[in-house]
Design an enzyme around this catalytic site. Structure first.
Site, PDB file in Angstrom:
ATOM      1  N   ASP A  72       0.876  -1.127   0.122  1.00 47.52           N
ATOM      2  CA  ASP A  72      -0.028   0.069   0.079  1.00 47.52           C
ATOM      3  C   ASP A  72       0.820   1.261   0.104  1.00 47.52           C
ATOM      4  O   ASP A  72       0.432   2.268  -0.663  1.00 47.52           O
ATOM      5  CB  ASP A  72      -0.780  -0.005   1.141  1.00 47.52           C
TER       6      ASP A  72
ATOM      7  N   HIS B 116       2.754   6.141  -2.814  1.00 48.38           N
ATOM      8  CA  HIS B 116       3.872   7.052  -3.480  1.00 48.38           C
ATOM      9  C   HIS B 116       3.559   7.426  -4.812  1.00 48.38           C
ATOM     10  O   HIS B 116       3.564   8.349  -5.333  1.00 48.38           O
ATOM     11  CB  HIS B 116       5.238   6.141  -3.040  1.00 48.38           C
TER      12      HIS B 116
ATOM     13  N   ASN C 188      -5.309   8.486   1.918  1.00 54.78           N
ATOM     14  CA  ASN C 188      -5.370   7.788   2.996  1.00 54.78           C
ATOM     15  C   ASN C 188      -5.993   8.739   4.227  1.00 54.78           C
ATOM     16  O   ASN C 188      -7.077   8.649   4.683  1.00 54.78           O
ATOM     17  CB  ASN C 188      -4.278   7.196   3.916  1.00 54.78           C
TER      18      ASN C 188
END
Length: 264
Positions: A45, A50, A122
């Site tokens: 993840d 990235h 996120n």
């Protein structure tokens, strides 16, 4: 179709990266790490996070797919032994697009007219490394509470299984267009009083954080972290942009939650 392959950087991931690149070029696809239509990540993840930040300026034209070479992830859903199958799918099969909501964060500083706009896949966290964070929380333009404690975490539905979950936040299905606000060790007394529960805000609601004690703030966007002085406000809401994932087979979210946190 133009593609690129990113790697976590370990030997296993680098070897898979080269294999995928070679296979897809042999199938007639074009390697292009500047303007890819599909980004294949090899790692976990973190590798996909990235890649998202590398190509966030191309979200309208780029889709992502992940291969995990470590622990199970929520974004990387292919296994290393399935590389040949995935390559054939990419080269020969029209794929389904699945879109997940993102978090928009707008930072404003005292003495500056220009704001800074950031996107998170996120979460965004706000902490003070020097002392407790004291922050007014406004929802839809009205004061909701004054928070005092270690910090606040604002997450996307797909990021709800990460730091948000460790803070006691709810796990949200990534098809929901919303954001979640979770507290980090809030202090409750006669002066400061918080609701004490995570808040889930829909797409049309804006959350505005206004620091009150003017301390240095540590603000993170996914895996990036910055120190900020004289922060006037931090505005959070569901972004207009979305991340696109290339789906070649079903990817049951709740099955992945069970595999990651409960097991067989």
């Amino acid at each position: 179709m133009k593609f690129t392959v990113t790697s976590r950087g370990d030997n296993v991931s680098n070897a898979l990266q080269q294999r995928i690149k070679t296979y897809l070029v042999e199938f007639g696809l074009t390697f292009d790490d500047e303007n890819p239509e599909i980004v294949i990540t090899v790692g976990g993840d973190g590798t996909l996070l990235h890649a998202f930040h590398t190509y966030k300026h191309r979200l309208e034209d780029t889709s992502f797919v992940g291969i995990h070479t470590g622990h199970l992830g929520f974004y990387a859903d292919w296994m290393p032994e399935e590389v040949e199958k995935l390559v054939i799918h990419i080269a020969k099969t029209p794929f389904q697009i699945v879109e997940y909501p993102l978090l928009e964060v707008v930072l404003r500083h005292y003495g500056e007219n220009k704001s800074e706009r950031l996107l998170a896949l996120n979460e965004c966290t706000v902490k003070s490394p020097e002392e407790s964070l004291v922050c007014n929380v406004e929802i839809k333009g009205e004061k909701f509470e004054t928070f005092r404690g270690d910090g606040l975490c604002i997450s996307t539905p797909s990021g709800s299984t990460a730091y948000n979950k460790a803070l006691g936040g709810a796990i949200l299905h990534p098809s929901l267009a919303c954001i979640q606000l979770a507290e980090m060790a809030s202090i409750n007394n006669r002066v400061y009083r918080t609701v004490g529960s995570p808040l889930v805000l829909p797409q049309h609601h804006t959350c505005l954080l206004k620091p009150q004690n003017y301390v240095k703030l540590q603000i993170t966007i996914d895996h990036f972290s910055w120190s900020h002085q004289k922060v006037k406000s931090i505005q959070c809401r569901v972004a207009e942009e979305k991340i696109k994932f290339a789906r070649f087979r079903p990817f049951p979210f709740w099955k992945r939650v069970r595999e990651s946190f409960i097991g067989d």
